[in-house]
Scaffold this active site. Sequence first.
Site: not given
Ligand code: KIV
Length: 268
Positions: A46-47, A85, A115, A117, A184
């Site tokens: 989600d970056s 994510d 993924k 959090e 992280e």
């Molecule tokens: O969103 C993302 O790119 C991430 C990585 C930095 C692990 O969660």
Amino acid sequence: MTQKVTVPSIKAMKEKGEKITMLTAYDTPFARILDQAGVDILLVGDSAGSVVAGYPNTLPVTIDEMIYHTRAVIKGVQRAFVVIDMPFMSYQISIEDAKRNAGRMIKESGAEAVKLEGGVNMKEVIRAIVDIDIPVMGHIGLTPQSIHQMGGHKVQGKVEEQKQKIIADAVAVEEAGAFSVVMECIPTELAQEITEQLSIPTIGIGAGIHCDGQVLVIHDLLGLMGDFRPKFVKSYVNLQQVISQAVEEYMDEVRKKKFPTEEQSFHL
Ligand code: KIV
């Protein structure tokens, strides 16, 4: 094609002491390059919100945006394992909601795992998603979706109370059935302790050398983010400079009528 990366092969890499390489990807051309280079895991993070869409953080990212990016990534991949994510508020409301959203994201994007959090607080959510046979990668330590609660992007686990919380989070993620966990921005020593304690692979970012694998945001690795470079990032090339030079050359040739030439022209 060398052998497809899978959940069992990722777990086996930890057992064999082979480092796991993971990078983010958000579109087809980058995914193709990274896959052909042999990266083990591609994370559609989600970056994307920060590095592609220009949002101030990851919070505005939607499920539809994640699916859009992941569909593009999937088209470029033959070997790598693709993880999507789960964006903010797609798994926090209820277990039922989390299962429905995880299912939709896998079904509509083509990703092979989600993924999310959180640790102890997300244990039942992870377990419920794993129970419907969707592999889950955990994410503990600095969790960017909690940026307001954490007061910014700060290293986590430096004081004893935080350290114990992060260890408990790691154990909860493993007990819930996740196949791996991103850690992280935590101290190297803490990451080492957790890596030795867990049987699932740990993937570090700002977590030192002892994790089972490493992840970076591809735009950071390639030097595309200008002067913004967190301490844990290493840029292997300055693509911003390379792109600027190419664009300047293009503009110069257009202005001086050197481009297009006969080679790029059509005739009746
Ligand atoms: O969103 C993302 O790119 C991430 C990585 C930095 C692990 O969660």
